[in-house]
Design an enzyme around this catalytic site. Structure first.
Site, mmCIF file in Angstrom:
data_model
loop_
_atom_site.group_PDB
_atom_site.id
_atom_site.type_symbol
_atom_site.label_atom_id
_atom_site.label_comp_id
_atom_site.label_asym_id
_atom_site.label_seq_id
_atom_site.Cartn_x
_atom_site.Cartn_y
_atom_site.Cartn_z
ATOM 1 N N GLU A 1 1.370 4.537 0.601
ATOM 2 C CA GLU A 1 0.824 5.767 1.372
ATOM 3 C C GLU A 1 1.864 6.388 2.390
ATOM 4 O O GLU A 1 2.752 5.457 2.971
ATOM 5 C CB GLU A 1 -0.354 5.453 2.074
ATOM 6 C CG GLU A 1 -1.545 5.158 1.040
ATOM 7 C CD GLU A 1 -3.059 4.920 1.998
ATOM 8 O OE1 GLU A 1 -3.614 6.003 2.423
ATOM 9 O OE2 GLU A 1 -3.448 3.593 2.224
ATOM 10 N N ASP B 1 0.806 -1.147 0.070
ATOM 11 C CA ASP B 1 0.004 0.008 -0.178
ATOM 12 C C ASP B 1 1.026 1.189 0.043
ATOM 13 O O ASP B 1 1.446 1.574 0.905
ATOM 14 C CB ASP B 1 -0.786 -0.040 1.125
ATOM 15 C CG ASP B 1 -1.834 1.133 1.426
ATOM 16 O OD1 ASP B 1 -1.917 2.163 0.387
ATOM 17 O OD2 ASP B 1 -2.662 1.176 2.049
#
Length: 476
Positions: free
Chosen positions: A313, A311
């Site tokens: 982020e 992910d």
């Protein structure tokens, strides 16, 4: 008129000079010199390669829940053969050492006596087809060790003279085999059934056991604790896997909080997200990605996890002067996925599409995304199966993503999932204090997808506690 004669004179002079130049140089020309034709090699070749006939992948994981498993091996070509052509596929024991050295693994060969090919693996390509198939059957017996990964290398042999096989990868199709027959595959809801991926965000993942269908099957196929982080070691000057208290507790108590899910057929995939520093899943250099991938593989093998989910982020700008780091990019994201799959080819690599982890990551070393990404998860309100146009097949993509805490993503929508031929749906953070809303959003869609109703929640699990409590009576 003077201009006309001037131009004519220049042309004649140039032509005469050219003749003189050719005459003077003719002795220097080697009229019998061989021409370097390397640039033209391959133009007339018909390159053959092997893939699994069902997945169209070079490397395939086979989990044996029954005594036999049958698939097909596909031989494909770069162009249509000029006439009927033939080849054969066979068990290639000699490739074991090459494969293990390349991947840093120590897999053992699957017993050859348990593998059989239809018609001895002989393949005939009838013009004008570009491919041919033959079935392979893999059997299991008492000598196969439970939950251990074995390798079955299948190779092209005895090809017609008009077939060229460029390298070892093209010549082989790999099956990584695990015997899962003693496990209760309660997550399996039928061939071709849509699968369900859930993130547990800081809560007890044993709560996945509260989601059960009336036919006894479990709803969730994959449970992902969210999340470990990329971290930066300032002393060693390298990225490392940083585990917060939540993740470290689950790993330290793996047999109590994670393995009970696996024993019921669910997969455990560890989420990896940026750690709010200059590392991240899309900003590691090639060497940085290789080192980090090897560390991830060690975690997965030591704690008996089924893979990781990336992910992109919560990152800061990297120091690109450090050899372990690179500018944030889809190329860096792809490299990490590729190196992770290479370091643990029998595990799953999932991508949450965000930031530089895109729907269509670029090839790595000529290898397309579908060979090193197993599951593609869309952000909320998006449909990965409808968006992706290359790389990962729709059957490996989510058709819907639901967020339970903020209420985004809508109720479970089977029509949307099925219309895009998606093989998955995803959900995030089903917490106990919100169970009523969670079950309401899933209820109708679950019955439509699986032909069985979702049971009302009857149990729940408190934080750091493996005791099943009665729901909702024991909430207070």
């Amino acid at each position: 008129m003077k201009q006309k004669y001037l131009i004519t004179g220049l042309v004649v002079a140039a032509f005469t000079g050219s003749l003189t130049l050719l005459t003077s140089c003719v002795d220097d020309l080697n009229m019998n010199a061989e021409i370097d034709e390397s640039a033209y090699s391959g133009i007339y070749e018909n390159n053959g390669y092997l893939r699994d006939g069902n997945s169209n992948l070079v490397s395939n994981v086979v989990e044996l829940y029954k005594d036999t498993y049958t698939t097909s091996v596909k031989m494909g070509f770069s162009r249509v053969p000029g006439s009927n052509t033939s080849a054969q596929v066979a068990f290639d024991a000699d490739y074991l050492t090459v494969y293990n050295e390349e991947h840093g693994t120590d897999f053992e060969l699957y017993p050859e006596r348990l593998v059989s090919f239809v018609n001895d693996g002989k393949l005939t390509v009838d013009h004008p087809s570009k491919s041919a198939y033959t079935d392979v059957t893999i059997r299991a017996d008492e000598t196969v060790v439970e939950n251990k990964t074995y390798i079955l290398p299948v190779a092209i042999t005895n090809t017609s003279s008009d077939i060229t096989v460029k390298d070892e990868e093209a010549a082989h199709c790999i099956y990584l085999i695990k015997d899962m027959r003693k496990l209760d595959n309660l997550a399996f809801k039928g061939e071709g059934a849509v699968r369900a991926f859930v993130f547990f965000d800081g809560t007890n993942p044993l709560n996945a056991l509260a989601f059960e269908l009336e036919n006894g099957k479990m709803l969730w196929d994959v449970v992902s604790p969210f999340a470990a982080n990329t971290g930066w070691d300032p002393v060693a000057q390298r990225p490392y896997l940083k585990c917060n208290d939540y993740i470290q507790f689950l790993l330290d108590n793996n047999e109590t909080f994670l393995q009970p899910l696996r024993k019921r057929g669910m997969k455990i995939i560890l989420s990896i997200v940026g750690g709010r520093d200059m590392t991240g899943v899309a900003q590691l250099s090639e060497q940085g990605a290789k080192d980090f991938a090897r560390e991830l593989a060690q975690y997965c093998y030591v704690y008996n996890l089924d893979g990781v989910c990336f992910d992109d982020e919560y990152t800061e700008a990297p120091d690109v002067n450090n050899p372990a780091l690179a500018n944030r990019s889809a190329e860096a994201a792809a490299r990490l996925c590729y190196e992770t799959k290479k370091a643990m080819p029998d595990k799953l690599v999932a991508v949450y599409v965000l930031g530089s982890m895109t729907y269509n990551l670029p090839k790595v070393d000529g290898t397309p995304m579908g060979e090193w990404v197993d599951i593609l998860l869309a952000d909320y309100g998006l449909n990965a199966a409808a968006v992706t146009v290359k790389g990962v097949e729709s059957i490996n993509c989510t058709g819907q993503s639901i967020e339970f805490e903020r209420g985004t993503g809508g109720n479970l929508n089977p029509a949307q999932i099925n219309d895009s031929n998606a093989g998955w749906f995803m959900a995030f953070s089903p917490k106990v204090d919100n169970f009523e809303s969670v079950f309401n959003r899933l209820y109708g869609g679950v019955e439509e997808l699986y032909g069985a109703k979702l049971k009302a929640p009857a149990v729940f699990y408190k934080e750091n506690d493996a005791t099943p409590y009665q729901y909702p009576d024991a909430l207070q």
